[in-house]
Motif scaffolding. Structure first.
Motif: not given
Length: 216
Positions: A186-203
């Protein structure tokens, strides 16, 4: 859902096949999705989920039941890129943990996913629960590519090899060891956003099963 290969499969019925991808799956535009954007991440050393280096109070996620996630080449030597890749890896382990537990509200799932990706992931885990299924075995994640869009957003693509992961009936414990196929990759393509706590969440994200860029 046939997950002989894990990333996505679970046999609901003899005629129904579901995919198990954290951010949903889509065959639309598969030619474009087969192209992994970003730069190569170097070495192919296999590791479990990378350890965190920030101060966020992260949930403790430990896979059980003979299940293991292996990440190959998930370090670039660049601190920012490595932080993004580490959280992308933890997101995959978090959804696998939710499937094993049979719960859609695990701390890991709600910690590493937000927005569209969280909604899709919760629905996917619920399908496993409704089917009375879990899984066992090893999933290998490899060939990660990353692009930093700015200080707080990034794109990550990577492949998953589910040839050694198998669907398992939750009540009986029976394991479906159907032969592997191209759909085991499987090929995954994801976007991540950084929170103010420094966590990169998958959105958000997509997945393509049987991608030519991942089949080995």
């Amino acid at each position: 859902m046939k997950r002989r290969p894990l990333s996505v499969a679970v046999a609901l019925t003899a005629s129904t096949v579901l995919l198990l991808t954290a951010c949903g799956s889509s065959d639309a535009g598969s030619k474009d999705n087969d192209k992994i954007a970003g730069s190569d991440t170097g070495s192919q050393e296999a590791t479990s989920s990378p350890s965190a280096s920030d101060s966020a109070e992260r949930p403790d996620i430990k896979l059980t039941g003979g299940v293991e996630d292996v990440f190959e080449g998930w370090e670039t030597g660049n601190a920012t890129k490595d932080a993004v890749l580490a959280d992308a890896a933890r997101a995959q382990t978090a959804i696998n943990d939710a499937i094993l537990k049979g719960k859609t509200d695990t701390p890991g799932l709600t910690f590493y996913y937000q927005g569209e990706a969280l909604t899709t992931s919760v629905k996917w885990v619920q399908k496993w629960v409704d089917a009375g299924l879990t899984y066992t075995g090893i999933t290998r994640y490899y060939n990660p590519k990353i692009e930093l869009f700015n200080d707080t957003s990034a794109g990550v693509s990577f492949c998953a090899d589910e040839t050694k992961a198998y669907n398992k009936e939750r009540k009986s414990g029976k394991v479906d060891r159907s032969p592997a196929s191209d759909d085991s990759y499987v090929l995954y393509n994801t976007r991540l956003e950084k929170t103010t706590q420094g966590v990169w969440q998958t959105t958000s994200g997509t997945s393509v099963r049987g991608s030519k860029g991942c089949v080995q």
